[in-house]
Design an enzyme around this catalytic site. Sequence first.
Site: not given
Length: 257
Positions: A149, A153
Site C-alpha cells: 500500500h 496507510k
Amino acid sequence: MIKVLVAGFTGSMGQKTVQMVNETDDFELVGAYNPEIDRNHLQGMGLSDNVKVFSKLDDIQTDADVWIDFTVPAAAFENTKFAIEHGIHPVVGTSGLSEDQVKTLQKLAAERQVGGMIAPNFGISAVLLMKFAKEAAKYMPDAEIIEMHHEDKLDAPSGTALSTAQMISEVRGDKPAPASEETLKGVRGGDYHGIKIHSVRLPGYVAHEQVLFGSKGEALTIRQDSFDRGSFMSGVKIAVPFAAKATELIFGLENIL
C-alpha cells in the site's frame, strides 16, 4: 433517491466518494463530516450549497439514509456507532476495526434494525482475489500473503490481507508455518494461524495484494492491483442501496455480490 452523508470527505477516498455520489442519479449528497475542516479549501470539493458540513460528531443533524465512512481506524468505530444509533445505515470502508468492535457494532445494528456494510475492500478485484484464495486453499493449504500500500496507510496488515487470511484459515484450519530462525526480527512477517502476512508501505503504490500458495513441485500466485482509488467506487456504489434497506450489519462485500 438515497440521501448520503460522507465521513472523511476531505481525504483521498472521501473526495472520490463525493464525486461518485454526485455522479449517481439515485444518490443525493446531503451531508459531509470531517473533524478538521479548512473552510478555505471546501471550494472545488463538489459540495453544493444544500450539503451540510460538520466538524463535530455531536453536532451532526441530518436526514441521511446512508453514512459512508472513509476516515481513520481510531475514529471508525465511534463514527459507525453514532450512525447506527441515529438510524443512519453505515457503509464503512475504513479498515482497522478489530473483530470485537465489528461484533459490537453488529449486535447494536441488530438491536436497532439499522443494517449496513463493513468491507475491508470495495474493489471488485480484491473481493474476487479473496474468493479465489479461499477456493485454492482447499487444495493448496500452504500460503503466505504480501500486501502493498501507499506510505500513508496507517494500519498494517491491511484489512483485506487479514480478511484473506481469515477466509483461507476457515478452509484449512490452523497449520503452523515452516519453522525458521530469524536473524532479523520480524523478517518472516505477521502470523495469522500459521499464515504469514507481509506488509509493504511505499510511495507510488495504491493498494495491491498477492497470495502465494506452495505445494510439492508447483506454486500458485493470485494477485490483484488497484491503481486508482476511483476503482473502489464500483463496490461502494453496490453497497449503498443494499445498506439503505439492510436490517443487519454485513461484513464483506463478497456476501452481497
